[in-house]
Design a protein around this motif. Structure first.
Motif, PDB file in Angstrom:
ATOM      1  N   SER A 130       0.820  -1.214   0.000  1.00 16.84           N
ATOM      2  CA  SER A 130       0.000   0.000   0.000  1.00 16.84           C
ATOM      3  C   SER A 130       0.855   1.267   0.000  1.00 16.84           C
ATOM      4  O   SER A 130       0.383   2.326  -0.399  1.00 16.84           O
ATOM      5  N   SER A 131       2.107   1.147   0.427  1.00 19.93           N
ATOM      6  CA  SER A 131       2.994   2.316   0.422  1.00 19.93           C
ATOM      7  C   SER A 131       3.796   2.411  -0.880  1.00 19.93           C
ATOM      8  O   SER A 131       4.669   3.266  -1.009  1.00 19.93           O
ATOM      9  N   ASN A 132       3.510   1.502  -1.809  1.00 22.76           N
ATOM     10  CA  ASN A 132       4.171   1.488  -3.112  1.00 22.76           C
ATOM     11  C   ASN A 132       5.679   1.263  -3.008  1.00 22.76           C
ATOM     12  O   ASN A 132       6.462   1.838  -3.763  1.00 22.76           O
ATOM     13  N   HIS A 133       6.070   0.433  -2.048  1.00 21.50           N
ATOM     14  CA  HIS A 133       7.478   0.043  -1.895  1.00 21.50           C
ATOM     15  C   HIS A 133       7.579  -1.481  -1.988  1.00 21.50           C
ATOM     16  O   HIS A 133       8.054  -2.144  -1.073  1.00 21.50           O
ATOM     17  N   VAL A 134       7.115  -2.002  -3.103  1.00 26.02           N
ATOM     18  CA  VAL A 134       7.032  -3.446  -3.295  1.00 26.02           C
ATOM     19  C   VAL A 134       8.391  -4.116  -3.152  1.00 26.02           C
ATOM     20  O   VAL A 134       8.488  -5.247  -2.666  1.00 26.02           O
ATOM     21  N   GLU A 135       9.464  -3.420  -3.507  1.00 25.28           N
ATOM     22  CA  GLU A 135      10.800  -4.014  -3.414  1.00 25.28           C
ATOM     23  C   GLU A 135      11.167  -4.372  -1.976  1.00 25.28           C
ATOM     24  O   GLU A 135      12.010  -5.230  -1.742  1.00 25.28           O
TER      25      GLU A 135
ATOM     26  N   VAL B 171      10.056 -12.731   0.252  1.00 21.18           N
ATOM     27  CA  VAL B 171      10.104 -13.618  -0.907  1.00 21.18           C
ATOM     28  C   VAL B 171      11.341 -14.519  -0.819  1.00 21.18           C
ATOM     29  O   VAL B 171      11.259 -15.730  -1.066  1.00 21.18           O
ATOM     30  N   ASP B 172      12.472 -13.957  -0.445  1.00 19.24           N
ATOM     31  CA  ASP B 172      13.697 -14.755  -0.283  1.00 19.24           C
ATOM     32  C   ASP B 172      13.508 -15.839   0.772  1.00 19.24           C
ATOM     33  O   ASP B 172      13.931 -16.977   0.583  1.00 19.24           O
ATOM     34  N   LEU B 173      12.865 -15.492   1.887  1.00 20.68           N
ATOM     35  CA  LEU B 173      12.616 -16.468   2.940  1.00 20.68           C
ATOM     36  C   LEU B 173      11.759 -17.617   2.435  1.00 20.68           C
ATOM     37  O   LEU B 173      12.077 -18.791   2.638  1.00 20.68           O
ATOM     38  N   VAL B 174      10.670 -17.279   1.742  1.00 19.39           N
ATOM     39  CA  VAL B 174       9.770 -18.305   1.218  1.00 19.39           C
ATOM     40  C   VAL B 174      10.500 -19.193   0.210  1.00 19.39           C
ATOM     41  O   VAL B 174      10.358 -20.415   0.225  1.00 19.39           O
ATOM     42  N   GLU B 175      11.315 -18.592  -0.642  1.00 18.10           N
ATOM     43  CA  GLU B 175      12.073 -19.378  -1.621  1.00 18.10           C
ATOM     44  C   GLU B 175      13.097 -20.282  -0.938  1.00 18.10           C
ATOM     45  O   GLU B 175      13.287 -21.425  -1.345  1.00 18.10           O
ATOM     46  N   LYS B 176      13.753 -19.785   0.099  1.00 18.30           N
ATOM     47  CA  LYS B 176      14.744 -20.605   0.797  1.00 18.30           C
ATOM     48  C   LYS B 176      14.105 -21.775   1.536  1.00 18.30           C
ATOM     49  O   LYS B 176      14.713 -22.828   1.684  1.00 18.30           O
TER      50      LYS B 176
END
Length: 70
Positions: free
Chosen positions: A14-19, A25-30
């Motif tokens: 919502s703050s437009n800081h998707v990065e 995402v890294d945690l989920v991938e690991k």
């Protein structure tokens, strides 16, 4: 996964800081290989199961209690 792990990242969209969601995402991938093994071994199902508490995760997903003798 645990609400406390997820909720700190909710505001980034919502703050437009998707990065700033990349650490999650890294945690989920690991944890993905571990979660796939967990789903297969515990439930006999394809896919991935992320337990409520997935910490600490093994350094290598192939190391389980049966292979390390814990």
């Amino acid at each position: 996964m645990n609400y406390n792990t997820q909720q700190v990242f909710w505001g980034v969209f919502s703050s437009n800081h998707v990065e700033q969601n990349l650490p999650y995402v890294d945690l989920v991938e690991k944890l993905f290989d571990y979660s796939k093994n967990y789903a297969r071994e515990k439930f006999g199902l394809p896919g991935a199961f992320y337990p409520h508490t997935a910490y600490p995760s093994p350094a290598r997903p192939s190391l389980t209690r049966s292979t390390v003798g814990l």
